[in-house]
Write a protein that holds these residues in place. Structure first.
Motif, short mmCIF file in Angstrom:
data_model
loop_
_atom_site.label_atom_id
_atom_site.label_comp_id
_atom_site.label_asym_id
_atom_site.label_seq_id
_atom_site.Cartn_x
_atom_site.Cartn_y
_atom_site.Cartn_z
N PRO A 51 -54.87 -55.44 -19.83
CA PRO A 51 -56.71 -55.25 -21.24
C PRO A 51 -57.08 -56.33 -21.34
O PRO A 51 -58.55 -56.74 -21.91
N ASP A 52 -57.02 -58.45 -20.33
CA ASP A 52 -57.28 -59.12 -20.64
C ASP A 52 -58.61 -58.94 -19.43
O ASP A 52 -59.84 -60.00 -19.56
N ALA A 53 -58.80 -57.84 -19.25
CA ALA A 53 -60.93 -57.63 -17.88
C ALA A 53 -60.83 -58.98 -16.57
O ALA A 53 -61.49 -59.17 -16.85
N ARG A 54 -59.60 -59.60 -16.06
CA ARG A 54 -59.16 -61.03 -14.89
C ARG A 54 -59.95 -59.98 -14.17
O ARG A 54 -60.02 -60.92 -13.54
N HIS A 55 -59.54 -59.29 -13.76
CA HIS A 55 -59.67 -58.51 -12.94
C HIS A 55 -60.62 -57.31 -12.62
O HIS A 55 -61.25 -56.79 -13.23
N GLU A 74 -55.63 -40.75 -2.70
CA GLU A 74 -55.79 -41.13 -3.60
C GLU A 74 -56.12 -41.86 -4.28
O GLU A 74 -56.04 -43.14 -4.41
N PHE A 75 -55.86 -42.01 -5.80
CA PHE A 75 -55.94 -42.83 -6.50
C PHE A 75 -54.93 -43.58 -7.51
O PHE A 75 -54.58 -42.40 -8.20
N ASN A 76 -54.50 -44.49 -7.58
CA ASN A 76 -53.35 -44.77 -8.10
C ASN A 76 -53.54 -46.01 -9.28
O ASN A 76 -54.00 -46.58 -8.58
N LEU A 77 -53.48 -45.55 -9.82
CA LEU A 77 -53.87 -46.22 -12.00
C LEU A 77 -52.27 -46.61 -12.50
O LEU A 77 -51.72 -46.15 -12.69
N GLU A 78 -52.40 -48.00 -12.10
CA GLU A 78 -51.10 -49.17 -13.12
C GLU A 78 -51.46 -49.33 -14.13
O GLU A 78 -52.50 -49.98 -14.90
N GLY A 79 -50.62 -49.84 -15.63
CA GLY A 79 -51.30 -50.06 -16.24
C GLY A 79 -49.61 -49.59 -17.10
O GLY A 79 -48.53 -49.28 -16.69
N ASN A 80 -49.46 -50.72 -18.58
CA ASN A 80 -48.60 -50.68 -19.62
C ASN A 80 -49.25 -49.81 -20.77
O ASN A 80 -49.96 -50.12 -21.34
N PRO A 81 -48.36 -48.76 -20.38
CA PRO A 81 -49.04 -47.78 -21.90
C PRO A 81 -48.81 -48.38 -23.14
O PRO A 81 -49.45 -47.68 -24.13
N PHE A 82 -48.04 -49.27 -23.40
CA PHE A 82 -48.17 -49.16 -25.06
C PHE A 82 -49.22 -51.02 -25.11
O PHE A 82 -49.25 -51.85 -26.03
N ALA A 83 -49.65 -51.24 -24.31
CA ALA A 83 -50.44 -52.74 -24.21
C ALA A 83 -51.72 -52.19 -24.96
O ALA A 83 -52.34 -51.04 -25.26
N ASP A 84 -51.72 -52.29 -26.71
CA ASP A 84 -53.08 -52.73 -27.38
C ASP A 84 -54.51 -51.87 -26.54
O ASP A 84 -55.17 -52.85 -26.32
N ARG A 86 -58.98 -52.63 -26.58
CA ARG A 86 -59.58 -53.58 -27.95
C ARG A 86 -60.67 -53.17 -27.12
O ARG A 86 -60.70 -52.63 -25.62
N PRO A 87 -61.61 -54.49 -27.31
CA PRO A 87 -63.12 -53.95 -26.65
C PRO A 87 -62.63 -54.18 -25.27
O PRO A 87 -62.78 -55.13 -24.60
N GLY A 88 -63.49 -53.38 -24.20
CA GLY A 88 -63.29 -53.24 -22.52
C GLY A 88 -62.28 -52.40 -22.18
O GLY A 88 -62.09 -52.27 -21.18
N TYR A 89 -61.27 -52.46 -23.25
CA TYR A 89 -59.72 -52.08 -22.64
C TYR A 89 -59.67 -51.20 -23.75
O TYR A 89 -59.10 -51.31 -25.18
N PRO A 90 -59.55 -49.42 -23.31
CA PRO A 90 -59.49 -48.67 -24.14
C PRO A 90 -57.96 -48.01 -24.48
O PRO A 90 -58.30 -47.12 -25.22
N GLY A 91 -57.24 -48.65 -23.62
CA GLY A 91 -55.96 -48.79 -22.73
C GLY A 91 -55.53 -47.81 -22.39
O GLY A 91 -56.79 -46.78 -21.52
N PHE A 92 -54.37 -47.70 -21.90
CA PHE A 92 -54.19 -47.07 -20.02
C PHE A 92 -54.24 -45.40 -20.40
O PHE A 92 -54.75 -45.30 -19.86
N LEU A 93 -53.57 -45.03 -21.63
CA LEU A 93 -53.79 -43.64 -21.37
C LEU A 93 -54.80 -43.07 -21.77
O LEU A 93 -55.84 -41.94 -20.53
#
Length: 256
Positions: A51-55, A74-84, A86-93
């Motif tokens: 969510p902090d877009a550090r990479h 294959e494209f594999n996308l990793e992340g936390n589905p429960f992270a809120d 925020r601007p620049g990060y719409p959420g994992f789902l």
């Protein structure tokens, strides 16, 4: 001795994005790095946009998804589905809905973590995971859940996941100390339990050229490994394409 199913290599490009973001601008170029890895024989590309877009950022996700579709990989996308969101990060789902990755790997990392360092507690987190797993499968994503060794992986199968990804940080630490036997036994035990429950098994975290082969030889039928930090570090000395090639040769040798 018979050949086993080959273990596939997905290259995690987070560290390439981190170097780019440290300076600003577009270098090193994430898409060029992805193309180089794929040209060298990698099976797919992984990123873990936090969510902090550090990479890797949301725009990187969309661009890499388009590249992987175009290349038929294959494209594999990793992340936390429960992270809120925020601007620049719409959420994992929401990112998965836009990018439609072939595989979505759910990881329980907090915003403050430098890197993922544990898997889900499937007993405690199970009911909470059920909804995002169902949503991702509706999008056509294969769903993998980050798992500690000796986790209750049967619960992951009951939730509707397709795979687990074994968290291999403890293995890498033990291997560096020359004390990997018990960790390998736990990894093999967990993999067999997962497979008996109908799950595929991936693995990742802190793999390098020194420790990868022993893990794949010891743990049955690992379908895919995701490697980024060490691979990018080694590539600084030896070049990206030759480094990817060395990992592929390790996997080819280990499966025999």
């Amino acid at each position: 001795m018979t050949d086993r199913r080959p273990t596939r290599l997905s290259v995690n490009l987070n560290k390439i994005a981190l170097m780019r973001n440290a300076r600003g601008g577009g270098e090193p170029d994430l898409l060029r790095a992805a193309e180089t890895c794929l040209d060298a024989g990698a099976y797919g590309i992984t990123v873990h946009p936090r969510p902090d877009a550090r990479h890797a950022r949301a725009d990187d996700v969309i661009a890499l998804a388009a590249l992987c579709r175009r290349r038929g990989v294959e494209f594999n996308l990793e992340g936390n589905p429960f992270a809120d969101a925020r601007p620049g990060y719409p959420g994992f789902l929401a990112l998965c809905e836009q990018a439609r990755p072939a595989q979505a790997t759910l990881v329980p990392d907090a915003d403050t973590q430098l890197t993922s360092d544990h898997g889900f507690d499937f007993v405690r987190d199970g009911e909470r995971l059920r909804a995002p797993i169902e949503a991702l499968r509706t999008l056509g994503c294969r769903v993998s859940l980050f798992a500690d060794l000796d986790a209750a992986v049967e619960h992951a199968a009951a939730l509707g996941a397709d795979r687990i990804e074994l968290y291999t940080g403890p293995y890498a630490d033990a291997h560096a100390r020359g004390e990997a036997a018990s960790i390998l036994a736990a990894a093999g035990r967990t993999a067999r339990r997962a497979q008996a429950a109908g799950l595929g098994v991936n693995a990742g975290h802190d793999f390098n050229q020194a420790n990868l082969g022993a893990f794949v030889e010891a743990v049955p039928d690992v379908l895919e490994v995701s490697i980024g930090h060490a691979l990018v570090g080694e590539a600084l000395y030896d070049g990206l394409a030759p480094t990817v090639g060395r990992y592929l040769r390790i996997l080819e040798t280990a499966r025999r």
